[in-house]
Enzyme design. Sequence first.
Site, PDB file in Angstrom:
ATOM      1  N   VAL A 174       0.828  -1.207   0.000  1.00  0.00           N
ATOM      2  CA  VAL A 174       0.000   0.000   0.000  1.00  0.00           C
ATOM      3  C   VAL A 174       0.862   1.257   0.000  1.00  0.00           C
ATOM      4  O   VAL A 174       0.574   2.226  -0.717  1.00  0.00           O
ATOM      5  CB  VAL A 174      -0.967  -0.007   1.197  1.00  0.00           C
ATOM      6  CG1 VAL A 174      -1.733   1.314   1.282  1.00  0.00           C
ATOM      7  CG2 VAL A 174      -1.947  -1.164   1.069  1.00  0.00           C
ATOM      8  N   TYR A 175       1.938   1.246   0.766  1.00  0.00           N
ATOM      9  CA  TYR A 175       2.854   2.391   0.766  1.00  0.00           C
ATOM     10  C   TYR A 175       3.433   2.609  -0.626  1.00  0.00           C
ATOM     11  O   TYR A 175       3.432   3.729  -1.145  1.00  0.00           O
ATOM     12  CB  TYR A 175       3.970   2.160   1.773  1.00  0.00           C
ATOM     13  CG  TYR A 175       4.969   3.285   1.834  1.00  0.00           C
ATOM     14  CD1 TYR A 175       4.663   4.481   2.460  1.00  0.00           C
ATOM     15  CD2 TYR A 175       6.237   3.149   1.266  1.00  0.00           C
ATOM     16  CE1 TYR A 175       5.587   5.519   2.519  1.00  0.00           C
ATOM     17  CE2 TYR A 175       7.161   4.171   1.324  1.00  0.00           C
ATOM     18  CZ  TYR A 175       6.830   5.355   1.950  1.00  0.00           C
ATOM     19  OH  TYR A 175       7.751   6.384   2.002  1.00  0.00           O
ATOM     20  N   GLY A 176       3.915   1.537  -1.265  1.00  0.00           N
ATOM     21  CA  GLY A 176       4.462   1.652  -2.618  1.00  0.00           C
ATOM     22  C   GLY A 176       3.411   2.130  -3.601  1.00  0.00           C
ATOM     23  O   GLY A 176       3.705   2.931  -4.501  1.00  0.00           O
TER      24      GLY A 176
ATOM     25  N   SER B 153       0.909   4.087  -2.980  1.00  0.00           N
ATOM     26  CA  SER B 153       0.681   5.521  -2.783  1.00  0.00           C
ATOM     27  C   SER B 153       1.791   6.350  -3.409  1.00  0.00           C
ATOM     28  O   SER B 153       1.541   7.427  -3.971  1.00  0.00           O
ATOM     29  CB  SER B 153       0.551   5.834  -1.285  1.00  0.00           C
ATOM     30  OG  SER B 153       1.790   5.749  -0.601  1.00  0.00           O
TER      31      SER B 153
END
Length: 245
Positions: free
Chosen positions: A156-158, A160
Amino acid sequence: MKQVTSNNKVALVFGGSRGIGAAAVRRLAKDGFAVGLTYVSRPDSAEEMVAEVMANGGQALAIKADSADAEAIQQAVQQLVSHFGRLDVVVVNAGLLRLGQIDSFTVEALDEILSVNIRGVYLAIQAAVARMGDNGRVITIGSNSAVRPLTPIGTVYGMSKAAVAAMIKGLALDLAPRGIRVNNIQPGPIETDMTIDQIDMIRGMVPLKQVGQPNDIAELVSYLASEESRYMTGASLTIDGGMSL
């Protein structure tokens, strides 16, 4: 309204009280910018940064603003312009890191990341360019995880940060008629208070066998904020010691 510094330009760093953001504030102040910096929960760190800049002959202003709050973002830009009289460069560094695999990642964590890392970035740029003159600079701080997933718990971080890399391409076209350059920096692991306990492990993952320092990113911010980068827009610049190769 206060007189701005020697180069007569003003920068605003969203998320500027610690780590990469603080290094960007120091470097922009060294370059002659009056600098505003936002913070959320550490007024002590923010005021220490202001005091440091002013002790070195610069001008700085700390502004409390949560990048998940659209109104707070607008007010931060308004407060900066009211204080210094103009805005020439915005650095959007505020972001959240939440890790987890798909079977355990909550809706709340998902919404939190998307709210700050995508929505907050767009709203910060939108608010800044509304008060920015022609030929300004927009700089976002993304991540090399947008280029190459480094761990299954960072999906999810990647995601975003990949959205930010796509966002700046469209905004570069949108703002080109005004001469506003829009570029994205994609750091790899950087030694900060958030990573210090894992430095040895991280170093082993980097082909150059070293971990980046906040100043490494600040130097690139300085370049993108300068006239030397006048022919660059819509670019995502990865700086990670070769991790994403």
